[in-house]
Scaffold this motif. Structure first.
Motif, PDB file in Angstrom:
ATOM      1  N   MET A   1       0.727  -1.388  -0.045  1.00  0.00           N
ATOM      2  CA  MET A   1      -0.115   0.016   0.022  1.00  0.00           C
ATOM      3  C   MET A   1       1.059   1.354   0.024  1.00  0.00           C
ATOM      4  N   SER A   2       0.480   2.245  -0.706  1.00  0.00           N
ATOM      5  CA  SER A   2       1.149   3.422  -0.714  1.00  0.00           C
ATOM      6  C   SER A   2       0.425   4.736  -1.005  1.00  0.00           C
ATOM      7  N   LEU A   3       0.774   5.521  -0.576  1.00  0.00           N
ATOM      8  CA  LEU A   3       0.075   6.984  -0.693  1.00  0.00           C
ATOM      9  C   LEU A   3       1.239   8.114  -1.542  1.00  0.00           C
ATOM     10  N   ALA A   4       2.270   7.436  -1.822  1.00  0.00           N
ATOM     11  CA  ALA A   4       3.368   8.072  -2.458  1.00  0.00           C
ATOM     12  C   ALA A   4       3.140   9.530  -3.260  1.00  0.00           C
ATOM     13  N   GLN A   5       3.522  10.576  -2.732  1.00  0.00           N
ATOM     14  CA  GLN A   5       3.438  11.979  -3.463  1.00  0.00           C
ATOM     15  C   GLN A   5       1.884  12.475  -3.253  1.00  0.00           C
ATOM     16  N   ARG A   6       1.055  11.684  -2.427  1.00  0.00           N
ATOM     17  CA  ARG A   6      -0.447  12.009  -2.470  1.00  0.00           C
ATOM     18  C   ARG A   6      -0.284  13.166  -1.404  1.00  0.00           C
ATOM     19  N   ARG A   7      -1.118  14.283  -1.808  1.00  0.00           N
ATOM     20  CA  ARG A   7      -1.360  15.465  -0.791  1.00  0.00           C
ATOM     21  C   ARG A   7      -2.447  15.666   0.087  1.00  0.00           C
ATOM     22  N   ILE A   8      -2.100  15.471   1.386  1.00  0.00           N
ATOM     23  CA  ILE A   8      -3.150  15.126   2.287  1.00  0.00           C
ATOM     24  C   ILE A   8      -3.065  16.532   3.335  1.00  0.00           C
ATOM     25  N   LEU A   9      -4.067  17.356   3.209  1.00  0.00           N
ATOM     26  CA  LEU A   9      -4.190  18.367   4.168  1.00  0.00           C
ATOM     27  C   LEU A   9      -4.942  17.656   5.376  1.00  0.00           C
ATOM     28  N   LEU A  10      -4.453  17.781   6.547  1.00  0.00           N
ATOM     29  CA  LEU A  10      -5.003  17.449   7.863  1.00  0.00           C
ATOM     30  C   LEU A  10      -5.424  18.531   8.640  1.00  0.00           C
ATOM     31  N   GLY A  11      -6.819  18.716   8.805  1.00  0.00           N
ATOM     32  CA  GLY A  11      -7.197  19.690   9.690  1.00  0.00           C
ATOM     33  C   GLY A  11      -7.560  19.249  11.100  1.00  0.00           C
ATOM     34  N   VAL A  12      -6.978  19.871  12.178  1.00  0.00           N
ATOM     35  CA  VAL A  12      -7.191  19.487  13.542  1.00  0.00           C
ATOM     36  C   VAL A  12      -7.818  20.590  14.161  1.00  0.00           C
ATOM     37  N   SER A  13      -9.215  20.245  14.652  1.00  0.00           N
ATOM     38  CA  SER A  13      -9.920  21.136  15.445  1.00  0.00           C
ATOM     39  C   SER A  13      -9.789  20.693  16.988  1.00  0.00           C
ATOM     40  N   GLY A  14     -10.428  21.551  17.786  1.00  0.00           N
ATOM     41  CA  GLY A  14     -10.094  21.312  19.159  1.00  0.00           C
ATOM     42  C   GLY A  14     -10.997  20.039  19.958  1.00  0.00           C
ATOM     43  N   GLY A  15     -10.076  19.319  20.463  1.00  0.00           N
ATOM     44  CA  GLY A  15     -10.961  18.252  21.082  1.00  0.00           C
ATOM     45  C   GLY A  15      -9.560  17.360  21.658  1.00  0.00           C
ATOM     46  N   ILE A  16      -9.865  16.353  22.780  1.00  0.00           N
ATOM     47  CA  ILE A  16      -9.046  15.444  23.324  1.00  0.00           C
ATOM     48  C   ILE A  16      -8.520  14.635  22.195  1.00  0.00           C
ATOM     49  N   ALA A  17      -9.229  14.264  21.163  1.00  0.00           N
ATOM     50  CA  ALA A  17      -8.930  13.205  20.295  1.00  0.00           C
ATOM     51  C   ALA A  17      -7.982  13.549  19.287  1.00  0.00           C
ATOM     52  N   ALA A  18      -7.455  15.246  19.626  1.00  0.00           N
ATOM     53  CA  ALA A  18      -6.656  15.591  18.714  1.00  0.00           C
ATOM     54  C   ALA A  18      -5.106  14.724  18.993  1.00  0.00           C
ATOM     55  N   TYR A  19      -4.855  14.085  20.031  1.00  0.00           N
ATOM     56  CA  TYR A  19      -3.849  13.353  20.202  1.00  0.00           C
ATOM     57  C   TYR A  19      -3.556  12.089  19.181  1.00  0.00           C
ATOM     58  N   LYS A  20      -4.879  11.799  18.793  1.00  0.00           N
ATOM     59  CA  LYS A  20      -4.687  10.595  17.853  1.00  0.00           C
ATOM     60  C   LYS A  20      -4.352  11.047  16.484  1.00  0.00           C
ATOM     61  N   SER A  21      -4.443  12.249  16.063  1.00  0.00           N
ATOM     62  CA  SER A  21      -4.053  12.789  14.964  1.00  0.00           C
ATOM     63  C   SER A  21      -2.604  12.843  14.610  1.00  0.00           C
ATOM     64  N   CYS A  22      -1.781  12.636  15.857  1.00  0.00           N
ATOM     65  CA  CYS A  22      -0.496  12.666  15.810  1.00  0.00           C
ATOM     66  C   CYS A  22      -0.044  11.227  15.370  1.00  0.00           C
ATOM     67  N   GLU A  23      -0.591  10.352  15.754  1.00  0.00           N
ATOM     68  CA  GLU A  23      -0.409   8.924  14.967  1.00  0.00           C
ATOM     69  C   GLU A  23      -0.745   8.907  13.731  1.00  0.00           C
ATOM     70  N   LEU A  24      -1.655   9.625  13.342  1.00  0.00           N
ATOM     71  CA  LEU A  24      -2.401   9.753  11.824  1.00  0.00           C
ATOM     72  C   LEU A  24      -1.344  10.180  11.074  1.00  0.00           C
TER      73      LEU A  24
END
Length: 401
Positions: A1-24
């Motif tokens: 599996m690959s996402l090579a050179q795919r451009r992903i914009l990750l938006g992070v809003s306020g909430g405790i689940a933001a810690y999971k976004s680091c792993e993402l």
């Protein structure tokens, strides 16, 4: 599996689940995706922008009023750069602002200014998620084309248990990965059955099996990613509904699953029977709890349940039929026999027991059809489901097109 050179914009809003976004971010970077992170002001109270900068290798944007970045219309540059926008976590406030077309910070402005597909991973308290205002906002966002991923059901940071948990990082990664995949079932109507069936003995006890439903749910998600309109008939499981599903029908017994599948398959192109349907049910169901008898034995008389695949195969016109054969031994012999006996177009066979198949995160399949076969080696069930769907589309076109 690959996402090579795919451009992903990750938006992070306020909430405790933001810690999971680091792993993402880490998981996306492991697949060679280019990731840029935009945070709301509230999100910075949970996770530092420096953390995301270190993980993504890119500067993190927070403010629409960054004079240096906006001198060259930086928000428009980011909006054009993104191939996918994923907001994870998406708070109730953020969802409300997006639903009403507000652009009062960098993240909402980007979402409105970009033509990239928008994916939302809600995360909030279960009572908040159930509120009519939030559900109305979600309906609006879906009408506007947003893809909603989750939420999941489970324990929450506030101590509640229910729907509102953000999906896990690997689930969000897989959804983005699938979004770039081959839409080999575009325009198809697909019915998938998943999970176990339970046959009641009395109000307390039942006969069931160990199926978790993970494989069937992964197949349904892969079919959605391949462009199909998917109806999922699910036995008693604790799994979040796959994003983009046309309809989910929850059942308990084999008879209920039989009725639901036959109704859903009336106009379907493909039926994939990934459910572990019970073969037998008690002849009688006690209205009261059966009591233990000292020194005695309990004898249950069982009747055979209706066979879903055989019922569909017997119809003059029926969908492309894909069965599953979960066996502990002589897998090939039993699977090929079932293929012929039930008049299937394809069967997916797998070994179960000893850590294989049920209750495992990965699996392996051997696919058989009338004049051929192929082995799909052991991988994560999400990836295995993607490979299965590609083979189903291939065989459908070879025999039905």
């Amino acid at each position: 599996m690959s996402l090579a050179q795919r451009r992903i914009l990750l938006g992070v809003s306020g909430g405790i689940a933001a810690y999971k976004s680091c792993e993402l971010v880490r998981r996306l970077r492991d697949l060679d995706a280019e990731v840029r992170v935009v945070m709301t002001e509230g999100a910075t109270h949970f996770i530092s922008p420096t953390t995301f900068q270190a993980l993504s290798g890119q500067p993190v944007r927070v403010s629409l009023w960054d004079a240096q970045a906006e001198a060259a219309m930086g928000h428009i540059e980011l909006a054009r750069w993104a191939e996918r926008i994923l907001v994870a976590p998406a708070s109730a406030d953020l969802l409300a602002r997006l639903a009403h077309g507000m652009a009062d910070d960098l993240l909402t402005t980007l979402c409105l200014a970009s033509a990239a597909p928008l994916y939302l991973a809600p995360a909030m308290n279960q009572q908040m998620w159930a509120h009519p205002a939030v559900q109305a906002n979600m309906a609006t966002l879906r009408r506007h084309g947003a893809r909603v991923l989750g939420p999941a059901v489970g324990d929450q940071a506030c101590g509640d248990v229910g729907s509102g948990r953000m999906l896990e990082p690997h689930e969000l990664r897989d959804a983005l990965l699938a979004s770039f995949g081959d839409r080999c079932l575009a325009g198809f109507k697909v019915v998938v059955s998943a999970g176990p069936t339970y046959e009641d003995i009395d109000p307390v006890r039942f006969i069931g099996n160990r199926s978790s439903g993970q494989m069937g749910f992964a197949v349904a998600a892969a079919a959605v990613a391949a462009g199909a309109e998917v109806t999922l008939v699910a036995g008693p499981v604790s799994l979040a509904t796959p994003a983009g599903l046309h309809r989910r029908v929850d059942v308990r017994s084999a008879a209920q699953m039989h009725a639901a599948v036959l109704e859903a398959a009336t106009h379907a192109d493909v039926y994939i029977g990934a459910a572990a349907v019970g073969d037998y049910r008690p002849q009688e169901v006690s209205a009261q709890k059966l009591k233990k008898r000292d020194g005695g034995e309990l004898v249950l008389h069982l009747d055979e349940n209706p066979d879903i695949l055989a019922s569909l195969s017997a119809q003059t016109a029926h969908p492309f039929l894909v069965g599953f054969a979960a066996e502990t031994h002589d897998v090939a012999t039993y699977a090929q026999g079932k293929l012929r006996h039930k008049g299937l177009d394809m069967i997916a066979a797998n070994q179960v027991g000893g850590g294989l198949g049920f209750e495992a995160a990965d699996n392996a399949l051997t696919l058989y059809w009338a004049d051929g076969s192929v082995e799909l080696p052991r991988v994560a069930k999400t990836e295995l489901a993607r490979q299965l769907i590609a083979r189903v589309a291939e065989r459908y076109r070879a025999t039905r097109a």
